[in-house]
Design a protein around this motif. Sequence first.
Motif: not given
Length: 259
Positions: A19-20, A124-125, A138-139, A257-259
């Motif tokens: 996780s980052a 991001g996030g 998950k994001r 943005r989405g991935n």
Amino acid sequence: MQAYGGISVVNALPSWYGSAMAVDMKVNVRVREGKRNVQDPLLNEILNYFERQGIPELEVEVESEIPPGSGLKSSSAVSNALIGEIAERFSLNVDVPKLSAILSLKAGVSFTGALDDAVASWCGGVSFTYNKEFKVIKRERAPRDVTVVILERSGKGKIDLGKLRAFRALFQEIFAIALQGRLWEAMKLNGIAIAEILGFPTDLVEEVLRKGALASGLSGNGPSYFAVTREGDEGPIIEAFEKRGKVRVTRVVDLVRGN
């Protein structure tokens, strides 16, 4: 094309679960047709991949605010920005972080592909991933009203993967804590544990936690340290870090943005 640096929530090396969290340290990459001008093995791997897809030889220009070899996700950020720039320029449909992770493994610059870093850097996030299967679990949105203080260092040492993998169960538990939403607790446990295992001092981490940091630790595999504070509480943390070296004060980056 732009991507971001990041700090670790859970290091993926011990258990493949990582996780980052993205922070506002930018990388910008531009390309144009011309003679290839890069030496970096990962960037060459990326250019080789796209040339096999029929993309012409490209000259690459990189502008980065992230020190290389710092534990602040520089490789993922540059890789993402280059892949994203090529995909946009040539109208390609590409899963940028996944391709970054796959080519990082192929180039031999990562043990896990660092999908967690790549997803946070690109989207991001906060990212939660199982890197062994290139799976995004998950994001989520980044925490609000916090400041990130970074003690910037560069020059990674040798990583003892076997030693880290011996702590697989511990880091799976830390990942579970993060996934439950106890982000600061996970960051503290991860940052201190990684520092202890890899032989980095933890006295600075302990000091800034006493001074009110929400979380602190070693980012990535080091050598940079970070601390997260509530907005307005960063003063004592900055003072403590400045006694040890160059300090950067920044913010988290929310989902962009989405991935």
